[in-house]
Design a protein around this motif. Structure first.
Motif, PDB file in Angstrom:
ATOM      1  N   ASP A 106       0.832  -1.209   0.000  1.00 19.36           N
ATOM      2  CA  ASP A 106       0.000   0.000   0.000  1.00 19.36           C
ATOM      3  C   ASP A 106       0.864   1.255   0.000  1.00 19.36           C
ATOM      4  OD1 ASP A 106      -2.301  -1.468  -0.027  1.00 19.36           O
ATOM      5  OD2 ASP A 106      -2.930  -0.955   2.007  1.00 19.36           O
ATOM      6  N   ARG A 107       1.925   1.245   0.813  1.00 23.68           N
ATOM      7  CA  ARG A 107       2.801   2.420   0.904  1.00 23.68           C
ATOM      8  C   ARG A 107       3.501   2.694  -0.421  1.00 23.68           C
ATOM      9  NH1 ARG A 107       5.591   1.039   5.090  1.00 23.68           N
ATOM     10  NH2 ARG A 107       7.562   0.474   4.124  1.00 23.68           N
ATOM     11  N   ILE A 108       3.989   1.633  -1.071  1.00 19.08           N
ATOM     12  CA  ILE A 108       4.647   1.814  -2.366  1.00 19.08           C
ATOM     13  C   ILE A 108       3.649   2.355  -3.390  1.00 19.08           C
ATOM     14  CG2 ILE A 108       5.812   0.657  -4.282  1.00 19.08           C
ATOM     15  CD1 ILE A 108       6.971  -1.322  -2.269  1.00 19.08           C
ATOM     16  N   ALA A 109       2.423   1.826  -3.366  1.00 24.34           N
ATOM     17  CA  ALA A 109       1.401   2.302  -4.301  1.00 24.34           C
ATOM     18  C   ALA A 109       1.134   3.793  -4.098  1.00 24.34           C
ATOM     19  CB  ALA A 109       0.112   1.494  -4.124  1.00 24.34           C
ATOM     20  N   HIS A 110       1.036   4.230  -2.841  1.00 29.43           N
ATOM     21  CA  HIS A 110       0.842   5.656  -2.559  1.00 29.43           C
ATOM     22  C   HIS A 110       2.028   6.480  -3.059  1.00 29.43           C
ATOM     23  CE1 HIS A 110      -2.912   5.866  -0.403  1.00 29.43           C
ATOM     24  NE2 HIS A 110      -2.557   4.897   0.433  1.00 29.43           N
ATOM     25  N   GLN A 111       3.245   5.972  -2.852  1.00 29.67           N
ATOM     26  CA  GLN A 111       4.442   6.695  -3.301  1.00 29.67           C
ATOM     27  C   GLN A 111       4.464   6.832  -4.814  1.00 29.67           C
ATOM     28  OE1 GLN A 111       7.619   4.388  -1.603  1.00 29.67           O
ATOM     29  NE2 GLN A 111       7.453   5.347   0.409  1.00 29.67           N
ATOM     30  N   ILE A 112       4.068   5.763  -5.515  1.00 33.16           N
ATOM     31  CA  ILE A 112       4.018   5.824  -6.976  1.00 33.16           C
ATOM     32  C   ILE A 112       3.025   6.891  -7.420  1.00 33.16           C
ATOM     33  CG2 ILE A 112       3.269   4.566  -9.038  1.00 33.16           C
ATOM     34  CD1 ILE A 112       4.513   2.042  -7.766  1.00 33.16           C
ATOM     35  N   LEU A 113       1.852   6.917  -6.808  1.00 38.94           N
ATOM     36  CA  LEU A 113       0.852   7.928  -7.158  1.00 38.94           C
ATOM     37  C   LEU A 113       1.383   9.334  -6.919  1.00 38.94           C
ATOM     38  CD1 LEU A 113      -2.332   6.178  -5.733  1.00 38.94           C
ATOM     39  CD2 LEU A 113      -1.989   6.869  -8.117  1.00 38.94           C
ATOM     40  N   LYS A 125       4.647  10.363  -6.718  1.00 40.18           N
ATOM     41  CA  LYS A 125       5.824  10.730  -7.502  1.00 40.18           C
ATOM     42  C   LYS A 125       5.576  10.766  -9.007  1.00 40.18           C
ATOM     43  CE  LYS A 125       9.405   9.146  -4.286  1.00 40.18           C
ATOM     44  NZ  LYS A 125      10.601   8.282  -4.124  1.00 40.18           N
ATOM     45  N   THR A 126       4.450  10.216  -9.439  1.00 38.32           N
ATOM     46  CA  THR A 126       4.181  10.152 -10.879  1.00 38.32           C
ATOM     47  C   THR A 126       2.944  10.949 -11.270  1.00 38.32           C
ATOM     48  OG1 THR A 126       2.849   8.139 -10.674  1.00 38.32           O
ATOM     49  CG2 THR A 126       5.226   7.854 -11.046  1.00 38.32           C
ATOM     50  N   SER A 127       2.517  11.847 -10.391  1.00 38.48           N
ATOM     51  CA  SER A 127       1.340  12.677 -10.663  1.00 38.48           C
ATOM     52  C   SER A 127       0.119  11.836 -11.011  1.00 38.48           C
ATOM     53  CB  SER A 127       1.633  13.670 -11.790  1.00 38.48           C
ATOM     54  OG  SER A 127       2.719  14.505 -11.442  1.00 38.48           O
ATOM     55  N   GLY A 128      -0.158  10.863 -10.132  1.00 30.32           N
ATOM     56  CA  GLY A 128      -1.328  10.022 -10.343  1.00 30.32           C
ATOM     57  C   GLY A 128      -1.123   8.895 -11.325  1.00 30.32           C
ATOM     58  N   ARG A 166       6.379   5.970 -18.964  1.00 30.16           N
ATOM     59  CA  ARG A 166       7.224   5.742 -17.783  1.00 30.16           C
ATOM     60  C   ARG A 166       7.068   4.278 -17.382  1.00 30.16           C
ATOM     61  NH1 ARG A 166       4.598   8.524 -14.685  1.00 30.16           N
ATOM     62  NH2 ARG A 166       5.754  10.485 -14.681  1.00 30.16           N
ATOM     63  N   VAL A 167       8.161   3.542 -17.366  1.00 29.20           N
ATOM     64  CA  VAL A 167       8.126   2.138 -16.963  1.00 29.20           C
ATOM     65  C   VAL A 167       8.663   2.017 -15.543  1.00 29.20           C
ATOM     66  CG1 VAL A 167       9.137  -0.150 -17.331  1.00 29.20           C
ATOM     67  CG2 VAL A 167       8.294   1.168 -19.281  1.00 29.20           C
ATOM     68  N   ILE A 168       7.891   1.355 -14.690  1.00 24.38           N
ATOM     69  CA  ILE A 168       8.379   1.030 -13.351  1.00 24.38           C
ATOM     70  C   ILE A 168       8.619  -0.472 -13.309  1.00 24.38           C
ATOM     71  CG2 ILE A 168       7.921   1.040 -10.875  1.00 24.38           C
ATOM     72  CD1 ILE A 168       6.135   3.457 -11.263  1.00 24.38           C
ATOM     73  N   LEU A 169       9.897  -0.861 -13.202  1.00 22.16           N
ATOM     74  CA  LEU A 169      10.252  -2.268 -13.032  1.00 22.16           C
ATOM     75  C   LEU A 169       9.948  -2.667 -11.598  1.00 22.16           C
ATOM     76  CD1 LEU A 169      13.722  -2.245 -14.843  1.00 22.16           C
ATOM     77  CD2 LEU A 169      11.567  -3.145 -15.758  1.00 22.16           C
ATOM     78  N   VAL A 170       9.379  -3.847 -11.410  1.00 21.88           N
ATOM     79  CA  VAL A 170       8.992  -4.309 -10.081  1.00 21.88           C
ATOM     80  C   VAL A 170       9.669  -5.650  -9.811  1.00 21.88           C
ATOM     81  CG1 VAL A 170       7.077  -4.909  -8.553  1.00 21.88           C
ATOM     82  CG2 VAL A 170       6.754  -3.171 -10.344  1.00 21.88           C
TER      83      VAL A 170
END
Length: 198
Positions: free
Chosen positions: A24-31, A33-36, A104-108
Protein backbone atom coordinates in the motif's frame (compact mmCIF):
# COMPACT_ATOMS: atom_id res chain seq x y z
CA UNK A 1 16.08 -25.58 -0.53
CA UNK A 2 17.66 -23.96 2.49
CA UNK A 3 19.54 -26.30 4.78
CA UNK A 4 17.89 -27.45 8.04
CA UNK A 5 20.37 -25.33 9.95
CA UNK A 6 19.44 -22.25 7.91
CA UNK A 7 15.75 -22.86 8.66
CA UNK A 8 16.42 -22.95 12.41
CA UNK A 9 18.05 -19.51 12.23
CA UNK A 10 15.35 -17.87 10.12
CA UNK A 11 13.61 -14.72 11.30
CA UNK A 12 10.37 -13.33 9.93
CA UNK A 13 10.98 -9.76 8.78
CA UNK A 14 7.55 -9.06 7.28
CA UNK A 15 4.35 -10.89 8.16
CA UNK A 16 1.47 -11.11 5.73
CA UNK A 17 -0.20 -8.02 7.17
CA UNK A 18 3.13 -6.15 7.14
CA UNK A 19 3.59 -7.05 3.49
CA UNK A 20 0.14 -5.72 2.58
CA UNK A 21 0.91 -2.40 4.32
CA UNK A 22 4.23 -2.15 2.50
CA UNK A 23 2.56 -2.68 -0.88
CA UNK A 24 0.00 0.00 0.00
CA UNK A 25 2.80 2.42 0.90
CA UNK A 26 4.65 1.81 -2.37
CA UNK A 27 1.40 2.30 -4.30
CA UNK A 28 0.84 5.66 -2.56
CA UNK A 29 4.44 6.70 -3.30
CA UNK A 30 4.02 5.82 -6.98
CA UNK A 31 0.85 7.93 -7.16
CA UNK A 32 2.61 10.83 -5.47
CA UNK A 33 5.82 10.73 -7.50
CA UNK A 34 4.18 10.15 -10.88
CA UNK A 35 1.34 12.68 -10.66
CA UNK A 36 -1.33 10.02 -10.34
CA UNK A 37 0.48 7.34 -12.36
CA UNK A 38 -0.15 9.20 -15.62
CA UNK A 39 1.59 7.47 -18.53
CA UNK A 40 2.93 4.75 -16.24
CA UNK A 41 3.38 1.03 -16.92
CA UNK A 42 4.30 -1.59 -14.29
CA UNK A 43 6.55 -4.42 -15.53
CA UNK A 44 7.17 -7.27 -13.10
CA UNK A 45 10.41 -9.26 -13.27
CA UNK A 46 9.56 -12.99 -12.95
CA UNK A 47 9.00 -14.73 -10.72
CA UNK A 48 7.73 -12.72 -7.75
CA UNK A 49 7.98 -9.32 -9.35
CA UNK A 50 4.96 -10.16 -11.52
CA UNK A 51 2.42 -10.71 -8.70
CA UNK A 52 3.89 -7.71 -6.89
CA UNK A 53 3.23 -5.56 -9.98
CA UNK A 54 -0.31 -6.92 -10.11
CA UNK A 55 -0.84 -6.08 -6.44
CA UNK A 56 0.49 -2.56 -6.89
CA UNK A 57 -1.82 -1.99 -9.86
CA UNK A 58 -4.79 -3.28 -7.84
CA UNK A 59 -4.00 -1.00 -4.90
CA UNK A 60 -3.51 2.03 -7.16
CA UNK A 61 -6.92 1.29 -8.64
CA UNK A 62 -8.44 0.91 -5.17
CA UNK A 63 -7.00 4.26 -4.03
CA UNK A 64 -7.60 6.39 -7.12
CA UNK A 65 -9.69 4.38 -9.58
CA UNK A 66 -6.80 4.43 -12.06
CA UNK A 67 -6.04 1.41 -14.24
CA UNK A 68 -2.26 1.16 -14.57
CA UNK A 69 -1.17 -1.19 -17.39
CA UNK A 70 0.90 -4.15 -16.20
CA UNK A 71 3.13 -6.69 -17.89
CA UNK A 72 6.13 -8.93 -17.31
CA UNK A 73 9.72 -8.71 -18.49
CA UNK A 74 11.77 -11.91 -18.72
CA UNK A 75 15.48 -11.29 -18.24
CA UNK A 76 16.79 -14.86 -18.50
CA UNK A 77 18.80 -14.42 -21.70
CA UNK A 78 20.25 -11.09 -20.50
CA UNK A 79 21.78 -12.37 -17.28
CA UNK A 80 25.56 -12.28 -17.00
CA UNK A 81 25.72 -15.60 -15.12
CA UNK A 82 24.16 -17.88 -17.76
CA UNK A 83 27.42 -19.73 -18.32
CA UNK A 84 27.95 -20.21 -14.58
CA UNK A 85 24.65 -21.92 -13.74
CA UNK A 86 22.46 -24.68 -15.05
CA UNK A 87 20.07 -23.79 -17.86
CA UNK A 88 17.17 -21.70 -16.60
CA UNK A 89 13.63 -21.92 -17.88
CA UNK A 90 12.55 -18.92 -19.94
CA UNK A 91 9.89 -16.73 -18.38
CA UNK A 92 7.35 -14.59 -20.18
CA UNK A 93 7.70 -11.10 -21.54
CA UNK A 94 4.22 -9.69 -21.92
CA UNK A 95 3.85 -6.01 -22.71
CA UNK A 96 0.57 -4.22 -22.08
CA UNK A 97 -1.49 -2.97 -25.00
CA UNK A 98 0.15 0.04 -26.57
CA UNK A 99 3.61 -1.15 -25.59
CA UNK A 100 6.04 0.93 -23.56
CA UNK A 101 7.29 3.53 -26.04
CA UNK A 102 7.10 7.02 -24.57
CA UNK A 103 5.76 5.75 -21.27
CA UNK A 104 7.22 5.74 -17.78
CA UNK A 105 8.13 2.14 -16.96
CA UNK A 106 8.38 1.03 -13.35
CA UNK A 107 10.25 -2.27 -13.03
CA UNK A 108 8.99 -4.31 -10.08
CA UNK A 109 11.02 -6.99 -8.28
CA UNK A 110 11.01 -8.65 -4.89
CA UNK A 111 14.62 -8.28 -3.71
CA UNK A 112 17.34 -5.82 -4.70
CA UNK A 113 20.81 -7.15 -3.90
CA UNK A 114 23.81 -6.78 -6.22
CA UNK A 115 21.90 -4.90 -8.92
CA UNK A 116 22.75 -7.39 -11.66
CA UNK A 117 19.16 -8.50 -12.20
CA UNK A 118 18.16 -4.87 -12.71
CA UNK A 119 21.01 -4.35 -15.18
CA UNK A 120 19.75 -7.38 -17.12
CA UNK A 121 16.21 -5.96 -17.01
CA UNK A 122 17.42 -2.67 -18.47
CA UNK A 123 19.08 -4.55 -21.33
CA UNK A 124 15.91 -6.57 -21.93
CA UNK A 125 13.81 -3.41 -21.84
CA UNK A 126 16.01 -1.82 -24.48
CA UNK A 127 15.09 -4.63 -26.87
CA UNK A 128 11.31 -4.27 -26.50
CA UNK A 129 10.79 -0.52 -26.60
CA UNK A 130 11.90 2.98 -25.72
CA UNK A 131 10.25 4.24 -22.54
CA UNK A 132 10.37 7.92 -21.62
CA UNK A 133 11.91 6.96 -18.26
CA UNK A 134 12.55 3.89 -16.13
CA UNK A 135 12.07 3.57 -12.38
CA UNK A 136 12.50 0.67 -9.97
CA UNK A 137 10.22 -0.58 -7.19
CA UNK A 138 11.35 -3.38 -4.87
CA UNK A 139 9.79 -5.02 -1.87
CA UNK A 140 13.13 -5.46 -0.07
CA UNK A 141 16.53 -3.77 -0.48
CA UNK A 142 19.12 -5.90 1.30
CA UNK A 143 22.20 -3.88 0.32
CA UNK A 144 25.54 -5.19 -1.02
CA UNK A 145 25.26 -3.46 -4.40
CA UNK A 146 27.85 -4.34 -7.05
CA UNK A 147 26.53 -1.87 -9.60
CA UNK A 148 25.46 1.80 -9.28
CA UNK A 149 21.74 1.00 -9.11
CA UNK A 150 19.21 2.46 -6.66
CA UNK A 151 15.50 1.77 -6.25
CA UNK A 152 13.02 4.65 -6.50
CA UNK A 153 10.49 2.84 -4.30
CA UNK A 154 11.55 0.51 -1.47
CA UNK A 155 9.17 -1.39 0.76
CA UNK A 156 11.73 -2.20 3.43
CA UNK A 157 15.50 -1.81 3.78
CA UNK A 158 16.91 -4.91 5.45
CA UNK A 159 20.62 -4.75 6.28
CA UNK A 160 22.05 -8.22 5.76
CA UNK A 161 25.30 -10.13 5.93
CA UNK A 162 26.48 -11.76 2.72
CA UNK A 163 26.04 -15.12 4.47
CA UNK A 164 22.33 -14.48 4.92
CA UNK A 165 19.45 -14.93 2.47
CA UNK A 166 16.21 -13.03 2.10
CA UNK A 167 13.28 -15.31 1.28
CA UNK A 168 10.17 -13.63 -0.10
CA UNK A 169 7.04 -15.77 -0.15
CA UNK A 170 3.87 -14.60 -1.89
CA UNK A 171 0.47 -16.27 -1.88
CA UNK A 172 0.39 -16.35 -5.69
CA UNK A 173 3.65 -18.33 -5.95
CA UNK A 174 4.23 -19.89 -2.53
CA UNK A 175 0.88 -20.14 -0.79
CA UNK A 176 1.58 -17.52 1.88
CA UNK A 177 2.78 -13.95 2.34
CA UNK A 178 5.93 -13.36 4.38
CA UNK A 179 9.55 -12.28 4.17
CA UNK A 180 12.20 -14.18 6.09
CA UNK A 181 15.85 -13.50 6.79
CA UNK A 182 17.67 -16.81 6.80
CA UNK A 183 21.17 -17.64 7.97
CA UNK A 184 23.51 -19.76 5.89
CA UNK A 185 25.93 -19.41 3.02
CA UNK A 186 23.51 -17.47 0.80
CA UNK A 187 23.96 -19.93 -2.05
CA UNK A 188 20.24 -20.66 -2.31
CA UNK A 189 19.03 -17.09 -2.65
CA UNK A 190 18.56 -17.04 -6.40
CA UNK A 191 16.17 -19.98 -6.13
CA UNK A 192 14.37 -18.64 -3.10
CA UNK A 193 13.80 -15.08 -4.19
CA UNK A 194 14.08 -15.26 -7.94
CA UNK A 195 16.29 -12.49 -6.85
CA UNK A 196 19.13 -10.25 -7.40
CA UNK A 197 22.36 -11.98 -6.42
CA UNK A 198 23.76 -12.26 -9.95
Amino acid sequence: MASPRADTTSKIILTGSDLHRVVDRIAHQILEKTSGATGTVLLGIPTRGVPLAQRLAARIHAFEGIDVPIGSLDITLYRDDLRLHATRALGKTELPGGGIDGRRVILVDDVLFSGRTVRAALDALNDVGRPSSVQLAVLVDRGHRQLPIRADYVGKNIPTALSESVRVSLTETDGLDEVKLTGGDGSDEAELTGGDDK
